[in-house]
Scaffold this motif. Structure first.
Motif, mmCIF file in Angstrom:
data_model
loop_
_atom_site.group_PDB
_atom_site.id
_atom_site.type_symbol
_atom_site.label_atom_id
_atom_site.label_comp_id
_atom_site.label_asym_id
_atom_site.label_seq_id
_atom_site.Cartn_x
_atom_site.Cartn_y
_atom_site.Cartn_z
ATOM 1 N N PHE A 106 -17.003 -21.882 6.439
ATOM 2 C CA PHE A 106 -18.081 -21.082 7.034
ATOM 3 C C PHE A 106 -17.757 -20.896 8.509
ATOM 4 N N ARG A 107 -17.061 -19.800 8.803
ATOM 5 C CA ARG A 107 -16.561 -19.552 10.150
ATOM 6 C C ARG A 107 -16.756 -18.079 10.505
ATOM 7 N N PRO A 108 -16.777 -17.748 11.812
ATOM 8 C CA PRO A 108 -16.801 -16.324 12.185
ATOM 9 C C PRO A 108 -15.528 -15.639 11.697
ATOM 10 N N GLN A 109 -15.681 -14.458 11.099
ATOM 11 C CA GLN A 109 -14.511 -13.770 10.579
ATOM 12 C C GLN A 109 -14.782 -12.284 10.404
ATOM 13 N N PRO A 110 -13.882 -11.434 10.925
ATOM 14 C CA PRO A 110 -13.931 -10.016 10.573
ATOM 15 C C PRO A 110 -13.294 -9.803 9.211
ATOM 16 N N ASP A 111 -13.571 -8.671 8.593
ATOM 17 C CA ASP A 111 -12.986 -8.342 7.297
ATOM 18 C C ASP A 111 -11.742 -7.490 7.499
ATOM 19 N N LEU A 112 -10.679 -7.825 6.796
ATOM 20 C CA LEU A 112 -9.450 -7.046 6.808
ATOM 21 C C LEU A 112 -9.291 -6.411 5.432
ATOM 22 N N THR A 113 -9.334 -5.075 5.379
ATOM 23 C CA THR A 113 -9.194 -4.355 4.120
ATOM 24 C C THR A 113 -7.842 -3.658 4.099
ATOM 25 N N CYS A 114 -7.115 -3.815 3.001
ATOM 26 C CA CYS A 114 -5.746 -3.298 2.914
ATOM 27 C C CYS A 114 -5.573 -2.441 1.670
ATOM 28 N N ALA A 115 -4.751 -1.401 1.816
ATOM 29 C CA ALA A 115 -4.221 -0.668 0.665
ATOM 30 C C ALA A 115 -2.827 -1.217 0.401
ATOM 31 N N PHE A 116 -2.531 -1.516 -0.850
ATOM 32 C CA PHE A 116 -1.261 -2.126 -1.213
ATOM 33 C C PHE A 116 -0.440 -1.170 -2.060
ATOM 34 N N SER A 117 0.835 -1.240 -1.873
ATOM 35 C CA SER A 117 1.772 -0.533 -2.733
ATOM 36 C C SER A 117 2.279 -1.537 -3.761
ATOM 37 N N VAL A 118 2.007 -1.289 -5.019
ATOM 38 C CA VAL A 118 2.332 -2.244 -6.078
ATOM 39 C C VAL A 118 3.266 -1.597 -7.080
ATOM 40 N N GLY A 119 4.343 -2.292 -7.393
ATOM 41 C CA GLY A 119 5.279 -1.853 -8.412
ATOM 42 C C GLY A 119 5.689 -3.013 -9.285
ATOM 43 N N ASN A 120 6.711 -2.823 -10.090
ATOM 44 C CA ASN A 120 7.154 -3.883 -10.998
ATOM 45 C C ASN A 120 7.699 -5.095 -10.253
ATOM 46 N N ASP A 121 8.123 -4.888 -8.989
ATOM 47 C CA ASP A 121 8.729 -5.984 -8.238
ATOM 48 C C ASP A 121 7.768 -6.648 -7.273
ATOM 49 N N GLY A 122 6.475 -6.362 -7.363
ATOM 50 C CA GLY A 122 5.499 -7.043 -6.516
ATOM 51 C C GLY A 122 4.659 -6.078 -5.700
ATOM 52 N N ALA A 123 3.917 -6.635 -4.739
ATOM 53 C CA ALA A 123 3.007 -5.847 -3.912
ATOM 54 C C ALA A 123 3.422 -5.942 -2.459
ATOM 55 N N ALA A 124 3.220 -4.849 -1.733
ATOM 56 C CA ALA A 124 3.502 -4.829 -0.300
ATOM 57 C C ALA A 124 2.331 -4.168 0.409
ATOM 58 N N PRO A 125 1.922 -4.671 1.579
ATOM 59 C CA PRO A 125 0.843 -4.024 2.321
ATOM 60 C C PRO A 125 1.298 -2.666 2.825
ATOM 61 N N ALA A 126 0.457 -1.650 2.672
ATOM 62 C CA ALA A 126 0.838 -0.297 3.077
ATOM 63 C C ALA A 126 -0.064 0.251 4.176
#
Length: 416
Positions: free
Chosen positions: A94-114
């Motif tokens: 229970f701490r102060p925190q902003p929200d980080l929202t990400c779109a990810f690029s996902v393929g057969n070899d995993g996910a990467a932040p885009a």
């Protein structure tokens, strides 16, 4: 700095110190970032988000892979941040925190932040999703929203309709679509297929303009059933111990609970306790893509596992789930090197998987062991330092030559 933060420490000041003795520093002509410039860098990047966004849009357009969107909290100790609001994160802090929202690029070899954007803590998923899609320049026809159970209110679905976005969203158990309509076993289901070598059965409940698929996956069903059995058996063992202790006290004439309380300590029948759980091992998914088969919908939904794994890497492995910045601008600016570091870490994980060693070589193994690949400067030039057997074994697994000094050779426009 993003490269060094990915393989060393996330704190910007220490990252600058690690950069000075790295081969990357030599290849770049030995830049010497002053402490004052390192301290001011996050603030400068935070004020330059207008230039960061086109870079992320280009990576989105060039990638062309599947794009799910998810969010997480980023811990902050800053008293001057207007976006950090008190709340619980995934680790119940229970701490102060902003929200980080990400779109990810996902393929057969995993996910990467885009693409990423920061919001005030406690921002609703639907509102952040709509804003991020708009800013990133994504069109409804190009996207299929894949969300978690927190994104399953009728208001959220209405918003997706307004945005023209199709969706694949899991529903909570006991929802109005599947309540009382779940078969007791695979035999009562209409479809079946294999996923990652295990059997999955499915029943589809058509609705107006959408489909609701109820899946029974044998692996999570096995784990959930085993866990439930262990819980009931553990409760029975505790009841038996309490009952035996009470009977011993009664034999000495000092029993405390009455007959009703003693009777309540009778063991519970395991089969009866688990017999009223028809939803065990099931997941219910709602989608408006009625053209997709039940198997295709399930495979799309399972792409979220790559996103959860990347968030785990972002927080637990890279240690970037907290910020040390004192202002909103500096926090915003630090997110860009973190975004690049996460992309680099993803590339390392994909390289490990491509070499066929994802089971026996972890990300942390890789960066800690390869740090020991070093070179010594001599009057005659650079000479590779012999490595130990464990490092040599890892290099051989990953197809790396520890004696290769090409990174330290002269490059156009860069002094040797």
């Amino acid at each position: 700095l993003a490269v060094v933060r990915a393989v060393r420490e996330p704190a910007p000041g220490r990252s600058a110190a690690h950069l000075e003795d790295s081969a990357l520093s030599e290849a770049l002509g030995r830049p010497s970032p002053a402490p004052a410039s390192v301290s001011s860098l996050p603030g400068e990047l935070g004020r330059a988000r207008a230039r960061v966004c086109p870079y992320m849009r280009e990576s989105l357009a060039a990638d062309g892979r599947f794009l799910p969107i998810d969010g997480r909290g980023t811990l902050s100790a800053s008293r001057g941040s207007d976006l950090a609001e008190l709340g619980y994160d995934s680790k119940a802090r229970f701490r102060p925190q902003p929200d980080l929202t990400c779109a990810f690029s996902v393929g057969n070899d995993g996910a990467a932040p885009a693409y990423y954007k920061r919001y005030s803590g406690g921002t609703a998923d639907a509102g952040a999703f709509a804003d991020l899609v708009s800013e990133a320049g994504l069109l409804g026809a190009d996207c299929l929203a894949v969300a978690d159970k927190g994104f399953a209110s009728e208001g959220d679905f209405a918003l997706l309709g307004e945005l023209g976005l199709s969706y694949v969203v899991p529903l909570r158990r006991g929802n109005r679509f599947s309540r009382g309509r779940i078969p007791s076993g695979p035999a009562g289901r209409y479809d079946a297929f294999t996923y990652n070598g295990r059997g999955v059965s499915c029943v589809t409940l058509p609705q107006e303009g959408l489909d609701v698929h109820v899946y029974l996956d044998t692996e999570p069903c096995h784990h959930e059933f085993s866990d439930a059995c262990a819980r009931v058996e553990g409760a029975n063992d505790a009841r038996a111990a309490r009952r035996a202790a009470e009977e011993r006290r009664r034999s000495r004439g000092s029993g405390r609970p009455g007959d009703e309380q003693l009777a309540a300590l009778a063991p519970v029948d395991v089969s009866r306790a688990l017999g009223d759980r028809p939803g065990m091992g099931t997941v219910t998914i709602r989608t408006d893509r009625t053209d997709l088969s039940a198997r295709a919908v399930y495979e799309v939904y399972k792409q979220r596992q790559a996103v959860e794994h990347l968030f785990k890497t972002y927080g637990d492995t890279l240690g970037m789930d907290a910020t040390w910045m004192r202002s909103d601008e500096a926090t915003e600016g630090l997110l860009f090197p973190s975004h690049l570091s996460a992309t680099i870490a993803t590339a390392i994980l994909e390289a490990i998987a491509a070499a066929g060693h994802s089971r026996d070589v972890s990300y942390r193994d890789c960066v800690q062991m390869l740090r020991k690949v070093r070179a010594r400067g001599t009057p005659d030039g650079w000479q590779a330092v012999p490595v130990r057997r464990r490092v040599s074994t890892l290099c051989r697994k990953l197809g790396i030559d520890p004696m290769d000094l090409s990174l330290l050779e002269g490059q156009a426009g860069v002094p040797t």
